[in-house]
Structure formats: structure tokens, C-alpha cells
Enzyme design. Structure first.
Site, PDB file in Angstrom:
ATOM      1  N   LYS A 171      -6.531   6.177  -3.361  1.00 11.77           N
ATOM      2  CA  LYS A 171      -6.459   7.031  -2.060  1.00 11.77           C
ATOM      3  C   LYS A 171      -5.844   6.174  -1.207  1.00 11.77           C
ATOM      4  O   LYS A 171      -6.272   5.151  -0.659  1.00 11.77           O
ATOM      5  CB  LYS A 171      -7.738   7.259  -1.788  1.00 11.77           C
ATOM      6  CG  LYS A 171      -7.863   8.151  -0.061  1.00 11.77           C
ATOM      7  CD  LYS A 171      -8.984   7.941   0.544  1.00 11.77           C
ATOM      8  CE  LYS A 171      -8.791   7.398   1.744  1.00 11.77           C
ATOM      9  NZ  LYS A 171      -7.878   7.712   2.687  1.00 11.77           N
ATOM     10  N   GLU A 246     -10.760  -6.784   0.990  1.00 12.63           N
ATOM     11  CA  GLU A 246      -9.999  -7.478   1.887  1.00 12.63           C
ATOM     12  C   GLU A 246      -9.996  -6.947   3.098  1.00 12.63           C
ATOM     13  O   GLU A 246      -9.737  -5.678   3.376  1.00 12.63           O
ATOM     14  CB  GLU A 246      -8.490  -7.238   1.316  1.00 12.63           C
ATOM     15  CG  GLU A 246      -7.686  -8.369   0.796  1.00 12.63           C
ATOM     16  CD  GLU A 246      -8.407  -9.849   0.824  1.00 12.63           C
ATOM     17  OE1 GLU A 246      -8.406 -10.365   1.979  1.00 12.63           O
ATOM     18  OE2 GLU A 246      -8.927 -10.433  -0.357  1.00 12.63           O
ATOM     19  N   CYS A 280      -3.027  -8.382   8.237  1.00 14.56           N
ATOM     20  CA  CYS A 280      -4.429  -9.123   8.298  1.00 14.56           C
ATOM     21  C   CYS A 280      -4.102 -10.513   8.114  1.00 14.56           C
ATOM     22  O   CYS A 280      -5.030 -11.527   8.617  1.00 14.56           O
ATOM     23  CB  CYS A 280      -5.380  -8.394   7.388  1.00 14.56           C
ATOM     24  SG  CYS A 280      -4.735  -8.753   5.656  1.00 14.56           S
ATOM     25  N   GLU A 379     -10.627  -8.549  15.832  1.00 10.70           N
ATOM     26  CA  GLU A 379      -9.115  -8.517  15.453  1.00 10.70           C
ATOM     27  C   GLU A 379      -8.620  -7.384  16.279  1.00 10.70           C
ATOM     28  O   GLU A 379      -9.468  -6.322  16.309  1.00 10.70           O
ATOM     29  CB  GLU A 379      -9.187  -8.188  13.857  1.00 10.70           C
ATOM     30  CG  GLU A 379      -7.818  -7.793  13.238  1.00 10.70           C
ATOM     31  CD  GLU A 379      -7.851  -7.667  11.768  1.00 10.70           C
ATOM     32  OE1 GLU A 379      -8.591  -6.841  11.468  1.00 10.70           O
ATOM     33  OE2 GLU A 379      -7.178  -8.185  11.078  1.00 10.70           O
TER      34      GLU A 379
HETATM   35  C1  UN1 Z   1       1.486 -10.672   4.021  1.00 10.81           C
HETATM   36  O1  UN1 Z   1       1.150 -11.523   4.696  1.00 10.81           O
HETATM   37  O2  UN1 Z   1       2.452 -11.098   3.256  1.00 10.81           O
HETATM   38  O3  UN1 Z   1      -3.042  -6.206   4.966  1.00 10.81           O
HETATM   39  C2  UN1 Z   1       0.558 -10.089   3.262  1.00 10.81           C
HETATM   40  C3  UN1 Z   1      -2.782  -7.097   5.012  1.00 10.81           C
HETATM   41  C4  UN1 Z   1      -2.661  -8.151   3.950  1.00 10.81           C
HETATM   42  C5  UN1 Z   1      -1.188  -8.283   3.372  1.00 10.81           C
HETATM   43  C6  UN1 Z   1      -0.651  -9.282   3.997  1.00 10.81           C
HETATM   44  N1  UN1 Z   1      -3.462  -7.582   2.945  1.00 10.81           N
HETATM   45  O4  UN1 Z   1      -2.041  -7.435   6.170  1.00 10.81           O
END
Ligand code: UN1
Length: 477
Positions: A171, A246, A280, A379
Site C-alpha cells: 500500500k 521507520e 525523516c 518534527e
Molecule cells: C535519505 O536521506 O537518503 O523517509 C533517505 C525518509 C527516510 C529516507 C531518507 N526513510 O526520509
């Protein structure tokens, strides 16, 4: 307008389409994408379950060939797919193409890994007995991906899941179905058997919820918000399933007095504002020691004046639009909060008008911020960063670690002593020295600690930990 359908049990199905809108130009509709129902999600899960016995026993050469073909097609179409990515998500064309190449490299990496599956044979502590340790696929894997990396994150979850013999219910984020649809289409044409990969585009509250509630999904890998991550965790505990999360970040970037000013500014601007700050791994807390503070802030202001914020597809654009109206509101709300909290808005923060209607925001830099302010703790997920002034390295490290998150952490310094100490003591899954906090390699582990992540690492060989389960077999000789 072409309708892009869901893929269930090898059939393209579904008619109820939703428009995919370009955030650089809201008059530009990229395509219609089907929206799956809870029933569709259940059918997709059943299809993945039915396909598992076959795929889990498939030969490594078959897996290798499919992953390899997929990599080749993604790389051959990098300009077109990169453009689609930038058009639906709003990162610049260079970033969109770069991310597409990364996705191709990920499929290529796992195509290779399929040929390197291995176990261990070791002696038992008892005589005449042998022990074999092997890895087996987990089963049906649920993949839920966010909007900010529309091709790389689906790639780094789908490729290892297939490589290790799992079947998939996928998804993608509602805002960016285009790249996900494209890679599923490529995988199907590369020869993936029916039911091995099922695509269910649609709402988290409907499709995502059906996945969380299903006893037939043995593992869920999720990248997205902290709130949704918690729901994935709770539902997974209920079903005794494996889960990998994550989530957010509030990544610090430390600048010490002895830093090379040019290196520090470049890394800070990249960390905070590239990809419109929507990573992130972005840094939104720039922690600067007092000897370099004023020079650094001045150089950041100069550098930020040179940034071109415009249509993601235009040549010369450095920063594209924010992804949508609700994310833009979140960014501007936080800019207002920062001002109320007493931080000084030193640069940017205004809404911008461009030739086309889009969500354009001048990247914002606060100074005189403290680490206790909400803008330093929560954040924001946009091009908004604050500078926090500290006395020395020790205070910088303690402020850097004073956060509920722990994904990435950066430092600009020419001191080997401080760089070494920071690498050892930063409470984060990834540490960057004289480099931006974001922008990672595809072949090494990715992930964080504290409130940012849960479960084993993604990417590279470490991905095997999540997508396999270990079996220990004993045989009497
Ligand atoms: C990166 O910084 O190259 O959602 C990858 C995000 C992370 C991926 C970052 N899971 O920003």
C-alpha cells in the site's frame, strides 16, 4: 485520462479513480489511480497467501532474473520515471532522477543477493550430530510506504521481500501512487508470478487498517508518521507478527568553532532544505558553538538567498514546492509557533507565488532558538530549521542527544578528537561527519533508535534480518 488500477492476484482491477495532482501546479492532473476497498485489501492478502508456497520455493535464478530485469528497466527509464516522481511529489528533477537511479540500484543489489543466499553448517556440542542454520522467508509481508520517497522506499522494501522469497501486499501513500504503480507494472512484466506482489492503492484508514487487522500477514514494514507507526505496532503485537517501523526524526547538525565554514553551510543547507526538508533524515536543529555562531548564521543567510524555489520540473530550481496544502499548513503553523516561542525568524518563511498555482514556501531559518521550544522538539517535516547557540562541544553533544528521536546525527568539525567522540556518543542510528544528515547509500544499513525506529535495519545485507526467519536443523550422522 488513463485509469491506473490495483493489482490483485495478477489482475489489474478497480474503477473508482482518484486524481494524482502535481504540487508545483495544482491544475496539472498526472492521472487517475484506483482506490481500493477493504474487500480489495482482503482479496490481495488472500492472493499473497495463496502465492506464498510457490514463490517461497522458487529458484534463486528466477528471483535474480526478475529483480535484475526490474533494475534494468528502472535505470533505462530513469529520466521519465524521475520526472513522474518530481511531478507527483515536488522534489526537483535532479532529486527525482537521483532517487529513481537509487531504486534501480536497490533492485540490482537484491538481484545479486538472491544468488548469494547462504546458511551455516556447524558441529553440534554432541557427538555425531550436525547443525544447519538457514534463513527462510517470513510469509506474506505488508508494505506501507510514505509520500516523500515515492520510488526509493517502495524499492528498498519490495526488493528484499521478493529476494528472500516472501509475497507482498503493498500500500503506497495516497499522495504519490504514480511511481509505485510504475514499479509494480515493471515487476509484473519482468515475470513475477500472479499473486506474489499485490498493489492496493487507497486510504490508510481502509486499506492500511485491513492489513493491520489480518491474521494472514506475517510481517509489516512501515515508514511514515510516529502516530501511525504506533498503530502498526499495537496491531502487530495483537497478531504476534513481525514489524519494522521507520518514523520521525529531529536530527541535529552540530557546527563546531573549528569547522570549515563552507563545508558546514553546504551540509546544513542540504540537510535542512533539500527535498523541501521533507525527509525523516533532514536536520531541523543546527547546534552551533559560540565562536563560529555569527559567521555561520550570516553565511547561511547568504547561501539561502541564492536558493531558487520554483516548479520542481523547471531547470535551475533548487527547492520544489511543499507536497500539499495540509503539509504547507503544518509548516506555516510551526513558523508561527516558533515566533510565539521567542525564536527569531532570521530568514524566509514566506509563502511564494510562482507562474503556476503550487505550495511554494521560502525555506525558513530561526535563530536564538532553544532546544526546549516545540520547533526544536517536534518534527515539522518541511523547510524549517532553527539554530541553537551553545558554549562548546560538550554542550553541543548533550543538546544533540536531548530529543525523543534518534535517526541521523551530523557534525561539522576538523577535529579528529571531536569527530571520533561524536560518532561514538551520538544517540542515533546514523552519524555523518562533515556531511549532510540526509542522503544515504543504498547498500548499507539504514535506521535509527529511540522514538525514530523499531525493529531491525533496512537496506543492504542487514535487510535479511527482517525478511527472513532463522531455522536451526539438527541431524544425527
Ligand atoms: C535519505 O536521506 O537518503 O523517509 C533517505 C525518509 C527516510 C529516507 C531518507 N526513510 O526520509
Amino acid at each position: 485520462m488513463t485509469l491506473h488500477q490495483n493489482l490483485i492476484a495478477g489482475e489489474w482491477v478497480g474503477g473508482d479513480g482518484v486524481a494524482n495532482i502535481n504540487p508545483s501546479d495544482t491544475n496539472d492532473v498526472i492521472g487517475e489511480y484506483a482506490r481500493a476497498s477493504a474487500e480489495d485489501a482482503k482479496a490481495a492478502i488472500a492472493a499473497a497467501k495463496a502465492a506464498f508456497p510457490g514463490w517461497s520455493r522458487s529458484g534463486i535464478l528466477e528471483r535474480h532474473a526478475i529483480l535484475r530485469k526490474t533494475a534494468d528497466e528502472i535505470l533505462a527509464r530513469k529520466d521519465e520515471l524521475g520526472r513522474l516522481l518530481s511531478r507527483e511529489e515536488g522534489k526537483t528533477l535532479a532529486e527525482g532522477i537521483g532517487e529513481t537511479v537509487r531504486a534501480g540500484q536497490i533492485f540490482d543489489f537484491f538481484a545479486g543477493e538472491a544468488l548469494r543466499l547462504a546458511g551455516e553448517v556447524i558441529p553440534s556440542v554432541r557427538p555425531n550430530i550436525g547443525v544447519e542454520i538457514t534463513r527462510e522467508p517470513v510469509g506474506v509481508v505488508g508494505i506501507i510506504t510514505p509520500w516523500n520517497f515515492p520510488i526509493a522506499i517502495p524499492a528498498w522494501k519490495i526488493a528484499p521481500a521478493l529476494c528472500y522469497g516472501n509475497t507482498i501486499v503493498f500500500k503506497p501513500a495516497e499522495l504519490v501512487p504514480g511511481c509505485s504503480w510504475a514499479i509494480v507494472d515493471i515487476l509484473v512484466r519482468a515475470g513475477l508470478p500472479k499473486g506474489v506482489l499485490n498493489l492496493v492503492m487507497g486510504k490508510g484508514s481502509v486499506v492500511g487498517q485491513a492489513m493491520l487487522d489480518s491474521p494472514d500477514i506475517q510481517a509489516i514494514t512501515f515508514t511514515g508518521s510516529t502516530g501511525t507507526g504506533k498503530r502498526v505496532a499495537l496491531a502487530s503485537v495483537e497478531h504476534n507478527r513481525k514489524y519494522q517501523l521507520e518514523m520521525g526524526g529531529k536530527n541535529p547538525f552540530v557546527v563546531l568553532d573549528d569547522a570549515d565554514l563552507g563545508v558546514a553551510v553546504e551540509a546544513a543547507v542540504n540537510s535542512a532544505f533539500f527535498s523541501t526538508g521533507q525527509r525523516c533524515t533532514a536536520s531541523s536543529r543546527v547546534i552551533v558553538t559560540e565562536g563560529i555562531h555569527d559567521r555561520f548564521v550570516q553565511a547561511m543567510g547568504e547561501r539561502m538567498k541564492g536558493l531558487v524555489i520554483d516548479d520542481a520540473l523547471k531547470a535551475g530550481t533548487h527547492i520544489g514546492p511543499v507536497v500539499d496544502q495540509s503539509q504547507l499548513k503544518q509548516d506555516t503553523d510551526y513558523i508561527a509557533i516558533g515566533k510565539q516561542e521567542g525564536a527569531k525568524l532570521a530568514f524566509g518563511g514566506e509563502l511564494l507565488k510562482r507562474d503556476t498555482p503550487g505550495f511554494y514556501l521560502q525555506p525558513a531559518l530561526f535563530t536564538e532558538a532553544t532546544n526546549q521550544m516545540r520547533i526544536s522538539q517536534e518534527e515539522i517535516f518541511g523547510p524549517v530549521a532553527s539554530v541553537i547557540r551553545v558554549k562548546d562541544y560538550d554542550e553541543a553533544l548533550s543538546v544533540a542527544n536531548d530529543t525523543p528521536f534518534g535517526l541521523s546525527s551530523g557534525i561539522a568539525t576538523t577535529s579528529l578528537k571531536h569527530a571520533t567522540h561524536f560518532k561514538r556518543n551520538a544517540e542515533a542510528g546514523m552519524v555523518m561527519v562533515n556531511l549532510p544528515t540526509a542522503g544515504v547509500d543504498f547498500h548499507v544499513p539504514f535506521g535509527g533508535r529511540k522514538g525514530s525506529s523499531h525493529g531491525s535495519r533496512e537496506q543492504g545485507r542487514y535487510a535479511a534480518e527482517f525478511y527472513t526467519t532463522v531455522k536451526t536443523a539438527y541431524t544425527l550422522a
